[in-house]
Design an enzyme around this catalytic site. Structure first.
Site, PDB file in Angstrom:
ATOM      1  N   ASP A 114      46.857  -6.513  68.582  1.00  0.00           N
ATOM      2  CA  ASP A 114      47.632  -6.153  69.480  1.00  0.00           C
ATOM      3  C   ASP A 114      47.294  -6.112  70.954  1.00  0.00           C
ATOM      4  O   ASP A 114      47.759  -5.118  71.616  1.00  0.00           O
ATOM      5  CB  ASP A 114      48.530  -4.831  68.999  1.00  0.00           C
ATOM      6  N   GLU A 117      59.067  -8.481  66.215  1.00  0.00           N
ATOM      7  CA  GLU A 117      58.400  -7.219  67.085  1.00  0.00           C
ATOM      8  C   GLU A 117      57.547  -7.807  68.051  1.00  0.00           C
ATOM      9  O   GLU A 117      57.578  -9.258  68.380  1.00  0.00           O
ATOM     10  CB  GLU A 117      57.616  -6.418  66.095  1.00  0.00           C
TER      11      GLU A 117
HETATM   12  O1  FUB Z   1      49.446  -2.748  64.855  1.00  0.00           O
HETATM   13  C1  FUB Z   1      50.428  -2.179  63.991  1.00  0.00           C
HETATM   14  C2  FUB Z   1      51.621  -3.184  64.266  1.00  0.00           C
HETATM   15  O2  FUB Z   1      51.311  -4.274  63.630  1.00  0.00           O
HETATM   16  C3  FUB Z   1      52.048  -3.543  65.544  1.00  0.00           C
HETATM   17  O3  FUB Z   1      52.883  -2.534  66.330  1.00  0.00           O
HETATM   18  C4  FUB Z   1      52.956  -4.655  65.268  1.00  0.00           C
HETATM   19  O4  FUB Z   1      53.114  -5.397  66.507  1.00  0.00           O
HETATM   20  C5  FUB Z   1      51.940  -5.471  64.362  1.00  0.00           C
HETATM   21  O5  FUB Z   1      50.980  -6.201  65.158  1.00  0.00           O
END
Ligand code: FUB
Length: 338
Positions: free
Chosen positions: A32, A239
């Site tokens: 991320d 997301e």
């Molecule tokens: O790293 C945990 C979660 O996985 C992140 O918040 C999301 O965007 C995904 O990458």
């Protein structure tokens, strides 16, 4: 097929030799990556993946992160420095678990680290921590940002000096449980024929630790000007919001989650609406895909992650590759080697 495979191999070898698609660090697992240029140096604010034994599930419980490390480099291809632990879960008074994808911003002679975590009731909110240095260490405020929820904060500074936070993620990120900024623990994932959940945006107050007004939906429309439905899961928001500006336009980019694309949409205002334009990156190896986009020394870069080092979806490694625009402002799709 053989010729295609050989060509792919050559492309990968050339890219590897240039150091472009190698994991940026190999001594820890990182994911991320939110990249920023501060003081003419690139700082990366990633998640820090570790194996804690929590079983994999659709809520992402296996992403059980307990601290953050900040990375920095002078230029893409340069030596990467790991600045060590910048913030740890036990020093965040309100957070119980799961330090997920963070972001950072600079204002008021202070660096702000924004991060999601679950509180003692298991609900995600977004916290803030402050430092006098971009690499930390950071000190967390005792409470999350009032009115914040879900995951994956992205803080964008507009040219007029205003800051906006974009956030949200469905499924384990809990966005589907928030309707008109109210939490409903019973709300399940959207059905295929329901409108897709939208990411959220809030302007930040000058203090950088609170929202200036109501949290709003970020409207993303398809090429015909119509909303996406949950069944459009190769294009709808899941997301990993990121916003950058190119030639006066706002580019809102995001992950489609279960179909693993990084997509983008363009708008004329930080609040949107944004119109879908295409795929920035096709699926990487690993379930999640999450990115950031910055300009450095006249070139544009996409920071992202995959699971090259571990082969495990919860032990990821960050990478960077160059990003190119076409004359009409559209982004050339990147096909990562998998
Ligand atoms: O790293 C945990 C979660 O996985 C992140 O918040 C999301 O965007 C995904 O990458």
């Amino acid at each position: 097929i053989c010729r295609y495979a050989a060509l792919q191999g050559m492309i990968y070898l050339l890219a590897s030799l240039q150091g472009m698609t190698q994991p940026l660090v190999k001594h820890i697992y990182t994911a991320d990556p939110s990249a920023h240029v501060f003081n003419n140096r690139i700082y990366i604010y990633p998640s820090h993946d570790t194996a804690t034994g929590v079983p994999e599930d659709d809520l992402g419980s296996h992403f059980d992160m307990k601290d953050y490390h900040i990375l920095s480099l002078d230029h893409v291809g340069g030596k990467v420095t790991d600045h060590g632990v910048a913030l740890t879960l036990k020093d965040v008074p309100w957070a119980q678990k799961q330090l997920w994808a963070p972001d950072a911003a600079y204002a008021n002679n202070t660096y702000y680290l924004y991060f999601p975590a679950k509180d003692s009731t298991g609900v995600f909110h977004i916290g803030v921590a402050k430092s006098s240095k971009p690499e930390g260490p950071f000190k967390a405020l005792p409470k999350p940002i009032p009115g914040s929820y879900s995951i994956d904060p992205c803080v964008f500074k507009d040219e007029d000096g205003n800051f906006y936070m974009y956030f949200g993620g469905i499924w384990g990120g809990q966005l589907q449980k928030w309707d008109h900024n109210k939490y409903n623990s019973k709300a399940g994932n959207k059905a295929a024929d329901e409108k897709a959940a939208l990411p959220r945006v809030a302007k930040l107050k000058k203090d950088m630790t609170s929202f200036d007004g109501q949290v709003k939906d970020v409207v993303i429309l398809n090429e015909k000007g119509l909303p996406f439905y949950e069944k459009d899961n190769d294009k709808r928001f899941f997301e990993a919001s990121w916003v950058h500006k190119y030639k006066g336009k706002y580019y809102f980019s995001y992950s489609t989650g279960d179909t693993h694309n990084l997509c983008y949409a363009i708008g004329n205002s930080p609040y949107g609406p944004f119109t879908y334009k295409g795929v920035i990156m096709t699926p990487v190896k690993g379930w999640t895909t999450h990115h950031s986009i910055i300009e450095k020394d006249g070139k544009w870069y996409l920071f992202y992650h995959d699971v090259e080092l571990s082969g495990k979806t919860y032990l990821r490694n960050v990478k960077v590759t160059e990003l190119h625009y076409k004359a009409d402002g559209s982004i050339e799709t990147i096909h990562p080697e998998i």
